[in-house]
Design a protein around this motif. Sequence first.
Motif, PDB file in Angstrom:
ATOM      1  N   CYS A  43      10.317  28.140  48.610  1.00 36.46           N
ATOM      2  CA  CYS A  43      11.643  27.512  48.517  1.00 36.46           C
ATOM      3  C   CYS A  43      11.657  26.523  47.343  1.00 36.46           C
ATOM      4  O   CYS A  43      10.768  25.680  47.243  1.00 36.46           O
ATOM      5  CB  CYS A  43      12.001  26.788  49.807  1.00 36.46           C
ATOM      6  N   CYS A  47      14.626  19.516  50.544  1.00 43.36           N
ATOM      7  CA  CYS A  47      15.534  18.752  51.401  1.00 43.36           C
ATOM      8  C   CYS A  47      14.748  17.658  52.132  1.00 43.36           C
ATOM      9  O   CYS A  47      13.676  17.935  52.695  1.00 43.36           O
ATOM     10  CB  CYS A  47      16.199  19.662  52.414  1.00 43.36           C
ATOM     11  N   CYS A  50      13.836  18.583  55.655  1.00 42.09           N
ATOM     12  CA  CYS A  50      13.240  19.913  55.880  1.00 42.09           C
ATOM     13  C   CYS A  50      12.188  19.869  57.002  1.00 42.09           C
ATOM     14  O   CYS A  50      11.321  19.000  57.019  1.00 42.09           O
ATOM     15  CB  CYS A  50      12.591  20.420  54.598  1.00 42.09           C
ATOM     16  N   TRP A  56       7.357  25.829  51.483  1.00 42.07           N
ATOM     17  CA  TRP A  56       7.764  25.565  50.097  1.00 42.07           C
ATOM     18  C   TRP A  56       6.973  26.349  49.045  1.00 42.07           C
ATOM     19  O   TRP A  56       7.579  26.914  48.131  1.00 42.07           O
ATOM     20  CB  TRP A  56       7.666  24.063  49.776  1.00 42.07           C
ATOM     21  N   GLY A  90      11.792  28.415  54.340  1.00 39.45           N
ATOM     22  CA  GLY A  90      11.826  28.927  52.984  1.00 39.45           C
ATOM     23  C   GLY A  90      13.229  29.413  52.565  1.00 39.45           C
ATOM     24  O   GLY A  90      14.207  29.164  53.232  1.00 39.45           O
TER      25      GLY A  90
HETATM   26  S1  SF4 Z   1      13.285  25.451  53.614  1.00 40.99           S
HETATM   27 FE1  SF4 Z   1      15.471  25.001  53.902  1.00 40.99          FE
HETATM   28  S2  SF4 Z   1      15.536  22.872  54.604  1.00 40.99           S
HETATM   29 FE2  SF4 Z   1      13.475  23.247  53.717  1.00 40.99          FE
HETATM   30  S3  SF4 Z   1      13.651  22.582  51.584  1.00 40.99           S
HETATM   31 FE3  SF4 Z   1      14.093  24.772  51.634  1.00 40.99          FE
HETATM   32  S4  SF4 Z   1      16.337  24.885  51.849  1.00 40.99           S
HETATM   33 FE4  SF4 Z   1      15.735  22.829  52.374  1.00 40.99          FE
END
Ligand code: SF4
Length: 273
Positions: A43, A47, A50, A56, A90
């Motif tokens: 990801c 956030c 999260c 990530w 993710g």
């Molecule tokens: S997994 Fe979802 S909540 Fe976590 S950082 Fe990525 S978008 Fe944001």
Amino acid sequence: MRYTISKKLYKGSNIMNGRIHSIESFGTVDGPGVRYVIFFQGCPMRCLYCHNPDTWPMTGGTEMTAVEIIEDFEKKRGFYKGGGITVTGGEPLVQIDFLIELFEEAKRHHIHTCIDTSGIVYKDENTELIRKLDRLMKITDLIMLDIKHIDPVKHIELTSQPNDGILAFAKYIEKRGVSVWIRHVVVPGITDDDKYLYDLGYFIGGLSNLKALDVLPYHTMGKTKYESLGMAYPLGDTPEMDKDILLEKKKVILKGIKARRKEIKNSTKQSLL
Ligand code: SF4
């Protein structure tokens, strides 16, 4: 039950592998009915609230093929009447080539498909990506789009990424005619300002494909995950969202939706005169 796949069941020489963080075999909040929920690895967002920071990294996870995943789904198919598959993370769209393969396989098995996404990968000018998305949208039944913050500056503060592509993605989904549920997490002091909630409602009120609004309370259950990963918890002592206040906040979003819909209705009437 959520579990990490511990061994490769099958690996074809020229078949694509996806990087899967884990699978939840009995999801009840990630789309209609009971869902087989696949957490993708990787990801680009960060956030502050999260719950899954271990998703990530773009590397890691367990490599699986689409066929392996659908075979696993089929073993429990009886559970999923009225449900289907949801991909989340993710960010599932960072593995779009694999996702297309997975959903094509799912459709061969007549399975309802849903993507839970932040939409962060979307870029209007990326024709290669749009071509892939066009293909993916044809085999996607539902998108759950998480809009983290409607304000561009506050969005960057909250997620480390801009929101212009995300809002453009919402318009793109509308154009493609795919049903959307909007999700929004309300965090005390961060995403609970009435002005922004109204603006969020006003934006999503303009989406003709909107089917549901999911307003979720911030909670602190992610703290233990950060501790176990040796990471500092970004939101420190931010309190959980009060359920009664949450209902009031949802009303503000609904007010924005109604105002936008009324404007659209009036302008349609006028153009007919
Ligand atoms: S997994 Fe979802 S909540 Fe976590 S950082 Fe990525 S978008 Fe944001």
